[in-house]
Design a protein around this motif. Sequence first.
Motif, mmCIF file in Angstrom:
data_model
loop_
_atom_site.group_PDB
_atom_site.id
_atom_site.type_symbol
_atom_site.label_atom_id
_atom_site.label_comp_id
_atom_site.label_asym_id
_atom_site.label_seq_id
_atom_site.Cartn_x
_atom_site.Cartn_y
_atom_site.Cartn_z
ATOM 1 N N LEU A 149 0.838 -1.211 0.000
ATOM 2 C CA LEU A 149 0.000 0.000 0.000
ATOM 3 C C LEU A 149 0.870 1.256 0.000
ATOM 4 C CD1 LEU A 149 -2.680 -1.154 2.615
ATOM 5 C CD2 LEU A 149 -2.861 -1.172 0.117
ATOM 6 N N LEU A 150 1.978 1.214 0.751
ATOM 7 C CA LEU A 150 2.873 2.380 0.769
ATOM 8 C C LEU A 150 3.491 2.639 -0.600
ATOM 9 C CD1 LEU A 150 4.761 1.808 4.165
ATOM 10 C CD2 LEU A 150 2.824 3.320 3.718
ATOM 11 N N TYR A 151 3.718 1.553 -1.368
ATOM 12 C CA TYR A 151 4.328 1.666 -2.696
ATOM 13 C C TYR A 151 3.305 2.003 -3.783
ATOM 14 C CZ TYR A 151 8.880 -0.236 -1.281
ATOM 15 O OH TYR A 151 10.118 -0.424 -0.712
ATOM 16 N N SER A 152 2.058 2.164 -3.432
ATOM 17 C CA SER A 152 1.016 2.420 -4.428
ATOM 18 C C SER A 152 1.368 3.644 -5.276
ATOM 19 C CB SER A 152 -0.332 2.648 -3.713
ATOM 20 O OG SER A 152 -1.301 3.082 -4.641
ATOM 21 N N ASP B 166 -0.547 5.595 -6.906
ATOM 22 C CA ASP B 166 -1.559 6.661 -6.869
ATOM 23 C C ASP B 166 -1.520 7.454 -5.554
ATOM 24 O OD1 ASP B 166 -2.436 5.812 -9.367
ATOM 25 O OD2 ASP B 166 -3.702 4.268 -8.451
ATOM 26 N N ALA B 167 -1.708 6.743 -4.443
ATOM 27 C CA ALA B 167 -1.798 7.438 -3.153
ATOM 28 C C ALA B 167 -0.789 6.918 -2.140
ATOM 29 C CB ALA B 167 -3.220 7.279 -2.594
ATOM 30 N N ASN C 191 5.819 7.488 -2.735
ATOM 31 C CA ASN C 191 5.901 8.428 -3.855
ATOM 32 C C ASN C 191 5.795 9.865 -3.373
ATOM 33 O OD1 ASN C 191 6.373 6.954 -6.225
ATOM 34 N ND2 ASN C 191 4.260 6.205 -6.243
ATOM 35 N N ARG C 192 4.929 10.107 -2.400
ATOM 36 C CA ARG C 192 4.809 11.479 -1.863
ATOM 37 C C ARG C 192 6.109 11.897 -1.166
ATOM 38 N NH1 ARG C 192 -0.548 13.245 -1.658
ATOM 39 N NH2 ARG C 192 -2.065 11.644 -2.239
ATOM 40 N N LEU C 193 6.735 10.968 -0.442
ATOM 41 C CA LEU C 193 7.984 11.289 0.254
ATOM 42 C C LEU C 193 9.112 11.554 -0.751
ATOM 43 C CD1 LEU C 193 9.475 11.492 2.965
ATOM 44 C CD2 LEU C 193 9.941 9.031 2.804
ATOM 45 N N VAL C 194 9.200 10.711 -1.801
ATOM 46 C CA VAL C 194 10.234 10.918 -2.829
ATOM 47 C C VAL C 194 10.019 12.250 -3.537
ATOM 48 C CG1 VAL C 194 11.121 10.038 -5.028
ATOM 49 C CG2 VAL C 194 10.665 8.460 -3.152
ATOM 50 N N GLY C 195 8.781 12.570 -3.849
ATOM 51 C CA GLY C 195 8.473 13.853 -4.491
ATOM 52 C C GLY C 195 8.837 15.034 -3.604
ATOM 53 N N LEU C 196 8.596 14.886 -2.282
ATOM 54 C CA LEU C 196 8.908 15.974 -1.353
ATOM 55 C C LEU C 196 10.415 16.178 -1.234
ATOM 56 C CD1 LEU C 196 7.766 17.986 0.757
ATOM 57 C CD2 LEU C 196 7.994 16.151 2.458
ATOM 58 N N PRO D 178 5.762 10.242 -9.619
ATOM 59 C CA PRO D 178 5.316 8.959 -9.035
ATOM 60 C C PRO D 178 5.868 7.765 -9.807
ATOM 61 C CG PRO D 178 3.487 10.501 -9.295
ATOM 62 C CD PRO D 178 4.641 11.103 -10.028
ATOM 63 N N GLN D 179 6.318 6.776 -9.065
ATOM 64 C CA GLN D 179 6.879 5.550 -9.657
ATOM 65 C C GLN D 179 5.969 4.373 -9.342
ATOM 66 O OE1 GLN D 179 9.791 5.708 -11.480
ATOM 67 N NE2 GLN D 179 9.748 7.923 -11.121
ATOM 68 N N ASP D 180 5.863 3.473 -10.316
ATOM 69 C CA ASP D 180 5.104 2.241 -10.094
ATOM 70 C C ASP D 180 6.081 1.180 -9.587
ATOM 71 O OD1 ASP D 180 3.169 0.373 -9.947
ATOM 72 O OD2 ASP D 180 2.421 0.647 -11.981
ATOM 73 N N TRP D 181 6.376 1.231 -8.293
ATOM 74 C CA TRP D 181 7.469 0.456 -7.713
ATOM 75 C C TRP D 181 7.343 -1.041 -7.944
ATOM 76 C CZ3 TRP D 181 11.417 3.289 -5.816
ATOM 77 C CH2 TRP D 181 11.157 4.620 -5.510
#
Length: 312
Positions: free
Chosen positions: A139-142, A144-145, A149-154, A162-165
């Motif tokens: 779920l953390l690797y999702s 979309d949400a 991805n939010r942490l990497v973007g920040l 966003p990456q599709d891990w």
Amino acid sequence: MTFIDRQVSVKPPRFTSYQLTPWFFAAPALVLLFVFLILPFALAFVFSFTDQRLIGNDELGTSFVGVRNYMRLFEDDSFWAALRNNFLFVGVVAPLQSLAALGLALLVNQALAGTRFFRTIYFMPVATTMAVVAVVWSLLYSPDAGVINRLVGLLSFGAIGPQDWLRDPALVMPAVMVLSIWQGVGFQMLVFLAGLQSISGDLYEAAKLDGATPSKQFRYITLPMLKNTTIFVLVTTTIQAFQLFTQVQIIQASGASAPVDSFRTMVMLMVHEGFGNGKIGYASGVSVVFFVIVLTVSLVQRIVLREERAVQ
């Protein structure tokens, strides 16, 4: 025959209770080792030379096929992909997890308030089932949400999108490595912490009187005194890393993952061939090869430990 002659002719008992006591205490462990380790491997070794299937067929029976399973194994692209993924995982996770564990142990070994709280926090993932950890991290690797991805973007100020891990073949193994290190680093931290607390404080006080800086104390006191602990952590982490299965199996079962050969491991291949395709003979060949790899690691462990005792 005189009384003295009868005394001389009496033979001592072959086994005394003193000699049998260690075997009595070791018997339960020896029986379990035989039932759950030696006997299964012996059966796997025998089955690896047959075409044994999971569901038997009375008409076809089981035939001796020689080394055919091993020949097919070395021509199987899935086998080489699994072996490559296993060694990549071990080569990255074993040193990184050990370094992270040493860093955490140094932090929580400081005489500061709240260190017990942080020791508990860092150890909590170890007490969590790997299946639960894998589902939560999925779920953390999702894409979309997901929080990742939010942490990497920040952290990248939006430069990395966003990456599709779990669906990207190049990212799925690094994603598995990160969650595995997070889940297992607490155990190695405790081992290093025990090693740090066994070092005498007199050594550090003498070094301070001689003007040694903290970096020199770490280099010339902490690291040499942790040599045995470091060897133990590296070897056990390597063996555990070779047994990678639960994380990758759950990712594959989710149905939303990268091509399976990009994260397949030896244990995963063994289970898939044995219980998925019903090829017990072929899966036994995989298990025998995997056993040889683990045995090689164990022999390296014995060599390293012997050298360590020679230094002492």
